[in-house]
Write a protein that holds these residues in place. Structure first.
Motif, PDB file in Angstrom:
ATOM      1  N   ARG A  54       3.067  -6.536  -6.827  1.00 20.44           N
ATOM      2  CA  ARG A  54       2.283  -6.612  -5.582  1.00 20.44           C
ATOM      3  C   ARG A  54       1.164  -5.576  -5.578  1.00 20.44           C
ATOM      4  O   ARG A  54       0.031  -5.869  -5.179  1.00 20.44           O
ATOM      5  N   GLN A  55       1.477  -4.367  -6.033  1.00 20.33           N
ATOM      6  CA  GLN A  55       0.460  -3.317  -6.080  1.00 20.33           C
ATOM      7  C   GLN A  55      -0.648  -3.672  -7.062  1.00 20.33           C
ATOM      8  O   GLN A  55      -1.833  -3.461  -6.770  1.00 20.33           O
ATOM      9  N   GLU A  58      -2.906  -6.333  -5.448  1.00 19.51           N
ATOM     10  CA  GLU A  58      -3.831  -5.756  -4.464  1.00 19.51           C
ATOM     11  C   GLU A  58      -4.957  -4.992  -5.154  1.00 19.51           C
ATOM     12  O   GLU A  58      -6.104  -5.059  -4.733  1.00 19.51           O
ATOM     13  N   LYS A  59      -4.622  -4.302  -6.225  1.00 15.70           N
ATOM     14  CA  LYS A  59      -5.642  -3.578  -6.981  1.00 15.70           C
ATOM     15  C   LYS A  59      -6.639  -4.550  -7.598  1.00 15.70           C
ATOM     16  O   LYS A  59      -7.856  -4.332  -7.545  1.00 15.70           O
ATOM     17  N   ARG A  61      -7.367  -7.564  -6.539  1.00 18.41           N
ATOM     18  CA  ARG A  61      -8.159  -8.189  -5.475  1.00 18.41           C
ATOM     19  C   ARG A  61      -9.317  -7.308  -5.044  1.00 18.41           C
ATOM     20  O   ARG A  61     -10.351  -7.801  -4.606  1.00 18.41           O
TER      21      ARG A  61
END
Length: 73
Positions: A54-55, A58-59, A61
């Protein structure tokens, strides 16, 4: 020699069955404990891996996407 053999007393059948049943119950218990611990470790690993993914998502994106420039044409 025959005197030595007369001192050997076999266990009674119900006593053998009780011992075997106790051993089987104990073995099943420890197997269940091991299986649950292994499953718990797998779940913890999965949660950590999912959070890392997930991290990373997000990075990614937030990063500049160069391929969008080519698709706009």
């Amino acid at each position: 020699m025959s005197q030595e053999v007369t001192h050997i007393v076999p266990l009674q059948q119900p006593e053998v069955e009780e011992n075997l049943a106790a051993y089987q119950a104990t073995r099943e218990f420890y197997t269940e404990v091991e299986d649950r611990l292994e499953f718990q470790r797998h779940c913890e690993w999965y949660q950590i891996t999912a959070e890392n993914h997930r991290q990373e998502l997000e990075k990614m994106r937030g990063e500049l996407n160069i391929f969008q420039w080519f698709r706009r044409k």
